[in-house]
Design an enzyme around this catalytic site. Sequence first.
Site: not given
Ligand code: PGA
Length: 247
Positions: A92, A163
């Site tokens: 992540h 992401e």
């Molecule tokens: P968020 O986070 O939906 O709060 O933007 C997504 C993530 O970090 O997996």
Amino acid sequence: MRILAANWKMHHGVEDTVRFFEAFRRHYRPLPGIATWVAPPFISIPKALEVRPQGVRIGAQNVHEEEKGAFTGEVSLPMLVELGVEFVIVGHSERRRLFCETDERIRKKLQRTLPVLPTILCVGETLEERRAGQAKAVVLSQVDAALEGIPQEHLSHLVIAYEPVWAIGTGVPATPEDARTMHRAIREHLLSRFGVEIPVLYGGSVKPQNAGDFARVPEVAGALIGGASLEAESFWAIHEVFHHAGV
Ligand code: PGA
């Protein structure tokens, strides 16, 4: 099958986990074509496994690459497996940025997890990288670095989450078009490199209000959801949106 995965980050201790699932049970029903995954903090995992509705998978947000040893504060894969954990998240952007996780460590983690458990590998570019026109190159190089040396037979457990760093927790998601382009690039890259189709989730400010934009994109195999997964109502509302999009 599309995956809606909750990443609770450092939210929801044991009591809040019980409260969440009490509320979630009031909405939850298995939806055809949709899998529900939830990654609580480590200490809430046993309770989550106990109180989750049948059909919801429970996972971990991180794992150490070694089996055991002098690694204060860390948790290993055999420990998670012993608990009954059903998937893990690796790489992540908060782990990369705040805890200095390198591509090499992420690769070691994947070498450990992929033979054993479904693993969500997170990749994504920063705003500077996007502005410099480097988004695709950065993301594909993260994918390549993470998967170097992983045998093809272990890739059946792999899920990728695209992401963009600038979209996480900011309330500003990628446009569905940007997501489509990147998801396509990742999928085509993996198909040509390994000959396999890997599901790619989108993550970054997914909310019930914008989930439909992503749900309608066939290249989006689901979502990794942070903030909007903390409340049972909004996490479930995203399920309903994906269900009705029916792609
Ligand atoms: P968020 O986070 O939906 O709060 O933007 C997504 C993530 O970090 O997996």
